[in-house]
Design a protein around this motif. Structure first.
Motif, PDB file in Angstrom:
ATOM      1  N   GLU A   1       0.689  -1.229  -0.037  1.00 23.05           N
ATOM      2  CA  GLU A   1       0.091  -0.146   0.130  1.00 23.05           C
ATOM      3  C   GLU A   1       0.772   1.226  -0.192  1.00 23.05           C
ATOM      4  O   GLU A   1       1.720   1.527   0.884  1.00 23.05           O
ATOM      5  CB  GLU A   1      -0.993   0.052   1.197  1.00 23.05           C
ATOM      6  CG  GLU A   1      -2.046  -0.819   1.052  1.00 23.05           C
ATOM      7  CD  GLU A   1      -2.990  -1.077   2.502  1.00 23.05           C
ATOM      8  OE1 GLU A   1      -2.825   0.026   3.262  1.00 23.05           O
ATOM      9  OE2 GLU A   1      -3.411  -2.087   2.582  1.00 23.05           O
ATOM     10  N   VAL A   2       0.655   2.091  -0.991  1.00 17.65           N
ATOM     11  CA  VAL A   2       1.489   3.257  -1.084  1.00 17.65           C
ATOM     12  C   VAL A   2       0.954   4.477  -0.017  1.00 17.65           C
ATOM     13  O   VAL A   2      -0.255   4.395  -0.089  1.00 17.65           O
ATOM     14  CB  VAL A   2       1.478   3.936  -2.559  1.00 17.65           C
ATOM     15  CG1 VAL A   2       2.244   5.261  -2.551  1.00 17.65           C
ATOM     16  CG2 VAL A   2       1.989   2.834  -3.600  1.00 17.65           C
ATOM     17  N   TYR A   3       1.720   4.845   0.722  1.00 17.57           N
ATOM     18  CA  TYR A   3       1.379   5.928   1.681  1.00 17.57           C
ATOM     19  C   TYR A   3       0.947   7.226   0.881  1.00 17.57           C
ATOM     20  O   TYR A   3       1.762   7.823   0.376  1.00 17.57           O
ATOM     21  CB  TYR A   3       2.372   6.063   2.764  1.00 17.57           C
ATOM     22  CG  TYR A   3       2.071   7.024   3.605  1.00 17.57           C
ATOM     23  CD1 TYR A   3       1.159   6.872   4.776  1.00 17.57           C
ATOM     24  CD2 TYR A   3       2.637   8.446   3.751  1.00 17.57           C
ATOM     25  CE1 TYR A   3       0.841   7.770   5.700  1.00 17.57           C
ATOM     26  CE2 TYR A   3       2.623   9.311   4.541  1.00 17.57           C
ATOM     27  CZ  TYR A   3       1.496   9.039   5.669  1.00 17.57           C
ATOM     28  OH  TYR A   3       1.398  10.062   6.662  1.00 17.57           O
ATOM     29  N   GLN A   4      -0.245   7.707   1.195  1.00 15.47           N
ATOM     30  CA  GLN A   4      -0.765   8.794   0.322  1.00 15.47           C
ATOM     31  C   GLN A   4      -0.283  10.046   1.148  1.00 15.47           C
ATOM     32  O   GLN A   4      -0.291  11.069   0.222  1.00 15.47           O
ATOM     33  CB  GLN A   4      -2.123   8.764   0.187  1.00 15.47           C
ATOM     34  CG  GLN A   4      -2.696   7.393  -0.578  1.00 15.47           C
ATOM     35  CD  GLN A   4      -2.088   7.393  -2.165  1.00 15.47           C
ATOM     36  OE1 GLN A   4      -1.594   8.513  -2.378  1.00 15.47           O
ATOM     37  NE2 GLN A   4      -2.178   6.184  -2.780  1.00 15.47           N
TER      38      GLN A   4
ATOM     39  N   ASN B   1      -3.019  15.243   2.774  1.00 20.13           N
ATOM     40  CA  ASN B   1      -2.990  16.170   1.568  1.00 20.13           C
ATOM     41  C   ASN B   1      -3.637  17.679   2.297  1.00 20.13           C
ATOM     42  O   ASN B   1      -4.443  17.440   3.085  1.00 20.13           O
ATOM     43  CB  ASN B   1      -3.574  15.655   0.658  1.00 20.13           C
ATOM     44  CG  ASN B   1      -2.718  14.772  -0.117  1.00 20.13           C
ATOM     45  OD1 ASN B   1      -1.665  14.690  -0.160  1.00 20.13           O
ATOM     46  ND2 ASN B   1      -3.228  13.539  -0.623  1.00 20.13           N
TER      47      ASN B   1
ATOM     48  N   ALA C   1       5.350  10.425   1.667  1.00 17.11           N
ATOM     49  CA  ALA C   1       4.459   9.854   0.442  1.00 17.11           C
ATOM     50  C   ALA C   1       5.285   9.688  -0.662  1.00 17.11           C
ATOM     51  O   ALA C   1       4.933   8.717  -1.532  1.00 17.11           O
ATOM     52  CB  ALA C   1       3.450  10.721   0.567  1.00 17.11           C
ATOM     53  N   ARG C   2       6.099  10.567  -0.957  1.00 15.88           N
ATOM     54  CA  ARG C   2       6.977  10.404  -2.260  1.00 15.88           C
ATOM     55  C   ARG C   2       7.839   9.181  -2.259  1.00 15.88           C
ATOM     56  O   ARG C   2       8.095   8.572  -2.968  1.00 15.88           O
ATOM     57  CB  ARG C   2       7.628  11.947  -2.531  1.00 15.88           C
ATOM     58  CG  ARG C   2       7.006  12.804  -3.229  1.00 15.88           C
ATOM     59  CD  ARG C   2       7.957  13.789  -3.866  1.00 15.88           C
ATOM     60  NE  ARG C   2       8.882  14.564  -2.936  1.00 15.88           N
ATOM     61  CZ  ARG C   2       8.541  15.506  -2.214  1.00 15.88           C
ATOM     62  NH1 ARG C   2       7.423  16.070  -2.220  1.00 15.88           N
ATOM     63  NH2 ARG C   2       9.543  16.012  -1.455  1.00 15.88           N
TER      64      ARG C   2
ATOM     65  N   SER D   1       7.403   6.725  -0.310  1.00 21.88           N
ATOM     66  CA  SER D   1       6.767   5.444  -0.473  1.00 21.88           C
ATOM     67  C   SER D   1       6.197   5.124  -1.712  1.00 21.88           C
ATOM     68  O   SER D   1       6.165   3.959  -2.215  1.00 21.88           O
ATOM     69  CB  SER D   1       5.233   5.622   0.726  1.00 21.88           C
ATOM     70  OG  SER D   1       4.533   4.470   0.533  1.00 21.88           O
ATOM     71  N   ARG D   2       5.994   6.091  -2.786  1.00 22.53           N
ATOM     72  CA  ARG D   2       5.434   6.057  -3.890  1.00 22.53           C
ATOM     73  C   ARG D   2       6.722   5.316  -4.522  1.00 22.53           C
ATOM     74  O   ARG D   2       6.702   4.355  -5.414  1.00 22.53           O
ATOM     75  CB  ARG D   2       5.043   7.337  -4.663  1.00 22.53           C
ATOM     76  CG  ARG D   2       3.959   7.001  -5.591  1.00 22.53           C
ATOM     77  CD  ARG D   2       3.393   8.408  -6.124  1.00 22.53           C
ATOM     78  NE  ARG D   2       3.151   9.289  -5.193  1.00 22.53           N
ATOM     79  CZ  ARG D   2       3.493  10.599  -4.732  1.00 22.53           C
ATOM     80  NH1 ARG D   2       4.177  11.075  -5.727  1.00 22.53           N
ATOM     81  NH2 ARG D   2       3.219  11.426  -3.882  1.00 22.53           N
TER      82      ARG D   2
END
Lengths: 284, 581
Positions: B494-497, B500, B519-520, B522-523
């Motif tokens: 799961e990518v950490y969002q 925001n 988040a970046r 994690s992506r």
């Protein structure tokens, strides 16, 4: 006494502006330098009468095999850019010829940063003739006489100390050789004859510095050789030497032989577990 | 039992005579409480079986060998820099002035029975100890075994590696031969490169100007008491945590996050581990008996005026040596103080930074992935592509620095220019690891795709089919259920969002910048990973395979060619694949 010297110096002093003073000092200095040179220069340059044929033979061999790089009269060839194509051999002496040609380094198989040791092209008679010719061009170190009368262990120990002080930095602790900048290298000393070892120290071939008799006396050189020969005769107490090049090869063997075999054993141990003793064809 | 107990006999009841072993066990249990201890740390503890779980054991058994051989060596070694004249059996050094440390090392090598064997076994075991720790660490890293709850055990392992390296270096320095003295001289240089304090630190360390006369006794006590004590304590903690956490295992049918499937400690795993000790001992004994390591007698006593070509540290210091060798000679002078960047950066900052990354890694990864759950099932390296690629880059960097540390040996053995190697390495350590990272990551992702292909379309049978239209295709068959279970026994990434934007009042979320970075990262970490197929996709895949088979039956093929002839699912007796013309 003091009076006399003062008198002489006073008399000389009055003449020091004479028209003949400068030439006289020059002549005196030249005579002194020349006299000292005659008195102290190596005495190897003396030619015996029967050497003349040797020299002639050497000259003809030289012109066939060596002159393309070293010049027709061994004066060396300078390239257009001012670099040496082949150096002048005047004054290098028969010892240098005996080393370079005797170890196969000369004639070079190809241009390169350093001449590699290989099978000699000339036999010893031809090498001697070449040496006699080069020796006739100008005085240089002659082929040394390295007969050893009595070497005791103290000499070997002393040779070892000289070796560690002067040689190991390039040739490695066991004489295995080592790297020098720009692709050059200090060669291995194992299996090199005593004569060639001595000549190398005497003439400083290629990258090697000259260890003149003032730096390492003939006895010191012989001690170093005795130490190297003693090491060659000593069995390898620890087993295989792994090249005697230091910890790098030890690390390589630790990983490949040690870790390699132990991981293999680990795989074997875990593959033959109680569960895998089931026969083929058993129900899963 | 002959004397069966009867309650209403004429004689009083007697206790059956036990066997001797039982008596001894009872005797010990009554005094030491063994039965209770056994209950506490169950001997029925289960360990899973896999070859990669044996790597740490190599390190453990090497350490035991180090203790055994090390005790032997202490019986003769004299940790003193006092000058003596050597009068032992080795001819080439007889009569030379040397330190007592070197003289006693020569004595062990030549005049103590089995002394040289013990010395060489000790040294080989030390090389293997650290190498096995490193390999074990790579296994733990690649399979994600350092994840919660084992982060602290990872840190302990990292400290063990550091202590092992220090212990090795101290041992390397003790014989006081030319090589170890040269190594100490480099250590002296590293210490002196410390800004401002360097020269003072060096003077304290050596008790005056290098080499002084106290460093060998000091290193000796560190080598035989201080560091081994710390190692022993940390190994104990490492093993206790291993028992407490239970061993990780590979996923498979019946293996979950809540159980361990394997062999009990007693008797099977004990027998295996005990047997493995003797195997390791045998390998070390063979190496010590057959292969020369550190022939101190060839180096001669240490003399600061001497050095030998091929002076290198043992392999585990090779990367530090490599960094030093390729570093350009930078130096600045500020207010009369010389800053030796050429030694300070590669000798102090570089190794400390590298080590800090190693210790912090589990926490860094956890922060990026946001994964706070417990993990007892291992990950296949391909299923964590970024981590695997990171290790590939690190291994590449390590290998390059190793090669740089041995640049002179490479130059002589492979006839390359020493300078060319050095210049190449200066660029390569920045470029090649990046290439290795990209390649490894793409490789992992393609392996993940391949896994999904196997799940959805089956495995490749190697049977080529020709369709009525003349086209060729390869027959795929479904993989076995157990295999499919293994391939799908992993979680979705799961990518950490990130949190925001702003709240209702237009206020930025707290720590928005850090959170955005997370988040970046994690992506970057997860986005390209291939996820396992969903249930719907799997069902569709099966449905598709069955439909195709049915179509072939309906088309009236003159013989069954579903490929099952070759996987044992139905009899091949009636089938004939030869042409029927």
């Amino acid at each position: 006494m003091r009076l006399i010297t003062r008198k002489i110096s006073a008399r000389l002093s009055t003449r020091r502006r004479s028209r003949y003073a400068a030439p006289a000092v020059l002549v005196a200095a030249l005579l002194a330098a020349g006299g000292l040179y005659v008195a102290l220069s190596p005495a190897d340059a003396t030619n015996k009468a029967d050497d003349a044929s040797m020299i002639a033979k050497g000259r003809s061999l030289f012109q066939v095999g060596c002159s393309s790089c070293h010049g027709q009269n061994a004066e060396g060839i300078v390239t257009k850019r001012g670099k040496q194509y082949g150096p002048s051999l005047v004054g290098v002496g028969a010892a240098a010829v005996d080393f370079q040609v005797g170890t196969g380094r000369m004639p070079m198989a190809q241009p390169g940063v350093q001449a590699a040791r290989k099978k000699p092209v000339y036999n010893q008679d031809e090498i001697d003739a070449l040496g006699a010719y080069v020796q006739s061009l100008g005085p240089g170190p002659a082929v040394p006489d390295i007969t050893q009368s009595d070497i005791d262990n103290a000499d070997v120990v002393k040779g070892g100390q000289f070796f560690r002080t002067n040689c190991t930095a390039c040739h490695n602790f066991a004489g295995s050789g080592g790297a020098l900048p720009g692709g050059k290298h200090a060669p291995s000393l194992r299996g090199v004859s005593a004569k060639h070892l001595y000549e190398a120290m005497l003439t400083g071939p290629q990258q090697m510095p000259v260890f003149s008799d003032g730096v390492l006396s003939p006895q010191d050189k012989k001690d170093i050789i005795a130490y190297l020969k003693k090491n060659e005769a000593t069995p390898s107490y620890g087993g295989f030497t792994l090249g005697s090049i230091g910890p790098v090869s030890e690390g390589l063997f630790a990983w490949i032989v040690g870790i390699g075999s132990l991981v293999g054993i680990g795989i074997w141990l875990t593959s033959s577990s109680t569960r895998s003793t089931k026969k083929k064809g058993d129900a899963a | 039992m002959s004397t069966s107990i009867t309650t209403n006999g004429t004689k009083s009841a007697t206790v059956a005579k036990g066997n001797k072993a039982g008596d001894a066990a009872t005797w010990a249990d009554e005094r030491l409480g063994l039965a209770k201890a056994n209950k506490l740390m169950s001997l029925r503890k289960v360990f899973p079986d896999h070859w990669s779980f044996m790597l740490g054991e190599i390190a453990l058994w090497s350490f035991v060998i180090l203790l055994l051989t090390g005790v032997f060596l202490t019986l003769w070694f004299k940790p003193s820099m006092g000058e003596v004249s050597y009068q032992g059996s080795y001819d080439q050094l007889r009569g030379i002035q040397m330190s007592e440390a070197y003289a006693s090392t020569l004595h062990i090598s030549f005049d103590v029975r089995a002394g040289l064997l013990m010395r060489q076994m000790h040294h080989w075991a030390a090389m293997l100890f650290i190498a096995a720790m490193l390999v074990h660490m790579m296994r733990t890293f690649l399979t994600g075994a350092f994840r919660k709850p084992r982060e602290l055990n990872w840190v302990i392992g990292g400290l063990l590696l550091l202590l092992g390296i220090l212990e090795g270096f101290a041992g390397y320095s003790l014989p006081d031969d030319l090589l170890s003295g040269t190594g100490l001289r480099i250590a002296d240089g590293l210490v002196k490169a410390t800004p401002v304090l360097g020269s003072y630190m060096s003077f304290f360390m050596f008790g005056g100007e290098f080499p002084g006369d106290v460093i060998i006794p000091r290193l000796y006590i560190a080598h035989v008491l201080l560091i081994p004590g710390l190692l022993l304590a940390l190994i104990g903690a490492h093993m206790l945590l291993l028992v407490y956490h239970k061993h990780t295992q590979w996923p498979g049918p019946g293996r979950t996050e809540n159980n361990v499937v394997g062999e009990p400690l007693m008797p099977i795993y004990m027998a295996k581990a005990g047997g493995f000790f003797f195997m390791v001992f045998g390998v070390v004994a063979l190496m010590g008996g057959l292969m020369t390591i550190n022939p101190v007698w060839r180096f001669g006593p240490y003399n600061p005026a001497e050095v030998t070509a091929g002076s290198q540290p043992d392999w585990y210091m090779g990367i530090a040596e490599g960094l030093l060798r390729i570093m350009p000679g930078w130096e600045t002078h500020i207010f009369g103080i010389t800053m030796s960047w050429n030694i300070f950066l590669p000798g102090q900052i570089g190794p400390i930074a590298l080590f800090a990354i190693v210790l912090a890694y589990p926490f860094l990864e956890q922060w990026i992935t946001g994964d706070k759950s417990e993990h007892h099932l291992l990950q296949r390296p391909r299923n964590a592509p970024t981590r695997t690629a990171f290790l590939a880059a690190m291994i590449t960097l390590y290998g390059l620095l190793w090669a740089a540390g041995g640049n002179d040996i490479l130059a002589t053995q492979f006839h390359v220019s020493l300078n060319a190697i050095t210049y190449f390495m200066r660029g390569a350590i920045f470029v090649v690891p990046v290439i290795a990272f990209i390649l490894a990551k793409r490789w992992c992702i393609s392996l993940q795709r391949h896994d999904n292909d196997k799940l959805l379309h089956g495995y490749e049978t190697g049977i080529i089919m020709r369709s009525p239209e003349g086209g060729y295709s390869e027959r795929h068959l479904p993989i076995a259920d157990a295999r499919a279970y293994k391939l799908t026994a992993r979680e979705r990434d799961e990518v950490y969002q990130g949190v925001n934007g702003t709240d209702a009042n237009g206020v930025d979320a707290p720590n928005a910048r850090v959170d955005g970075l997370r988040a970046r990262l994690s992506r970057a970490w997860f986005a390209t990973n291939v996820q396992k197929p969903t249930v719907a996709e799997l069902e569709e895949g099966h449905h598709h395979a069955e439909a195709e088979l049915e179509y072939e039956h309906a088309a009236g093929l003159d013989h069954q060619a579903d490929g099952h002839q070759y996987d044992g699912r139905h009899d091949v007796a009636g089938d004939d694949l030869t042409h029927k013309h």
